[in-house]
Design a protein around this motif. Structure first.
Motif, short mmCIF file in Angstrom:
data_model
loop_
_atom_site.label_atom_id
_atom_site.label_comp_id
_atom_site.label_asym_id
_atom_site.label_seq_id
_atom_site.Cartn_x
_atom_site.Cartn_y
_atom_site.Cartn_z
N ALA A 111 39.22 30.27 0.55
CA ALA A 111 39.09 31.73 0.60
C ALA A 111 40.40 32.43 0.93
O ALA A 111 40.66 33.54 0.43
CB ALA A 111 38.02 32.12 1.62
N TYR A 112 41.24 31.80 1.76
CA TYR A 112 42.42 32.50 2.29
C TYR A 112 43.75 31.94 1.80
O TYR A 112 44.80 32.49 2.12
CB TYR A 112 42.39 32.46 3.83
N ARG A 113 43.72 30.87 1.04
CA ARG A 113 44.96 30.19 0.64
C ARG A 113 45.93 31.14 -0.05
O ARG A 113 47.11 31.23 0.32
CB ARG A 113 44.64 29.00 -0.27
N SER A 114 45.47 31.84 -1.05
CA SER A 114 46.37 32.69 -1.82
C SER A 114 46.94 33.82 -0.97
O SER A 114 48.13 34.18 -1.09
CB SER A 114 45.67 33.26 -3.06
N THR A 115 46.13 34.39 -0.08
CA THR A 115 46.60 35.46 0.80
C THR A 115 47.64 34.95 1.78
O THR A 115 48.68 35.60 2.01
CB THR A 115 45.41 36.08 1.57
N ILE A 116 47.39 33.78 2.35
CA ILE A 116 48.34 33.19 3.30
C ILE A 116 49.67 32.90 2.62
O ILE A 116 50.74 33.21 3.15
CB ILE A 116 47.74 31.91 3.93
N HIS A 117 49.61 32.32 1.43
CA HIS A 117 50.85 32.03 0.71
C HIS A 117 51.60 33.30 0.33
O HIS A 117 52.83 33.37 0.40
CB HIS A 117 50.55 31.19 -0.53
N GLU A 118 50.87 34.33 -0.07
CA GLU A 118 51.50 35.60 -0.44
C GLU A 118 52.26 36.19 0.75
O GLU A 118 53.42 36.62 0.62
CB GLU A 118 50.43 36.58 -0.92
N LEU A 119 51.59 36.23 1.91
CA LEU A 119 52.22 36.80 3.10
C LEU A 119 53.40 35.95 3.56
O LEU A 119 54.43 36.48 4.02
CB LEU A 119 51.19 36.92 4.21
N ALA A 120 53.26 34.62 3.45
CA ALA A 120 54.36 33.72 3.85
C ALA A 120 55.54 33.87 2.91
O ALA A 120 56.70 33.91 3.34
CB ALA A 120 53.86 32.29 3.88
N ASP A 121 55.27 33.96 1.62
CA ASP A 121 56.35 34.10 0.63
C ASP A 121 57.11 35.40 0.81
O ASP A 121 58.31 35.48 0.52
CB ASP A 121 55.77 34.01 -0.79
#
Length: 261
Positions: A111-121
């Motif tokens: 559920a949160y993978r893409s959001t976490i990667h976006e914020l980290a990137d």
């Protein structure tokens, strides 16, 4: 010799013979007691060994992971027990406690993978992953530990984040201890470009980071966290509140607001 004397000597011999028989019987009984005590001792020792084995949780690797603690390269936090994602300069930190066999952890990641990667990137969020091995203890097996060790090996190679995601995307059923097989973990590593090398395979097969993973799980238990996943943004628990459930959009806004402050 009188009849009386002969009778007396015969009686003495009989008494002596009887005494010898009684002595033999006592000796036999004593030997039986000694042997019986020895058998009880052996059975008692076996029972203790069996009890210790039962209390070990059936984890054939975690119980032998008493060697020196070797933290993966670049591990962070107290005792170097967390694995990072994102830039060190990020203002906000997301701490995530997970178990690679945990179905709820997979649901969170999906559920949160893409959001976490976006914020980290974007440099807005730094993530610290803390690995636990709860399912091994609860259901038996060693898949949580083996996967945590392999994740540490991927961290050594600078490829922990993509390997972490591969493991969750390929997580077996909770009762299926597929991750206990090093060959399976190495096979999945083939989905990460450049990860499968001789040094990675040796690290996985040797259990280089087993003791580190065991210590990480102990730290999780010592912290008395509610379970996996536990998710905290800048020290505040943000996941698991049924009255105010977290969503990817809420997480993104929380991080953006924190970065403005």
């Amino acid at each position: 010799m009188s009849e009386k004397n002969r009778e007396g000597k015969r009686s003495a011999r009989e008494r002596l013979a009887e005494e010898r028989e009684r002595q033999k019987a006592r000796d036999k009984q004593r030997r039986g007691l000694i042997v019986g005590a020895a058998v009880v001792g052996v059975l008692g020792l076996a029972a203790v060994v069996g009890l210790l084995a039962a209390n070990s949780g059936g984890d054939d690797k975690s119980d032998t992971s008493s060697g020196p603690v070797v933290a993966p390269k670049g591990a962070n936090g107290k005792d170097k027990l967390s694995l990072p994602l994102g830039k060190e300069s990020a203002k906000s930190t997301l701490d995530i406690w997970e178990d690679f066999r945990c179905p709820a952890c997979k649901q969170f990641e999906d559920a949160y993978r893409s959001t976490i990667h976006e914020l980290a990137d974007k440099g807005q969020l730094k993530v610290e992953y803390h690995l636990a091995t709860l399912i091994d203890k609860n259901l038996g097996g060693s898949g949580s530990l083996r996967a945590a060790n392999a994740a540490g090996c991927a961290q050594d190679a600078g490829k922990f984040p993509p390997y972490h995601d591969v493991l969750y995307k390929n997580q077996p059923e909770e009762s299926d201890d597929a991750f206990s097989k090093n060959a399976k973990l190495i096979e999945l590593a083939g989905q990460v470009d450049g990860l499968v090398t001789d040094s990675f395979k040796k690290c996985v097969e040797d259990g280089k980071h087993d003791s580190w993973a065991t210590e990480s799980n102990q730290a999780f238990q010592d912290a008395k966290l509610r379970g996996t996943p536990t998710v905290r943004l800048d020290g505040k628990d943000i996941f698991g509140d049924q009255q105010n459930p977290l969503t990817p959009a809420k997480l993104k806004k929380m991080v953006e607001d924190a970065n403005k402050g």
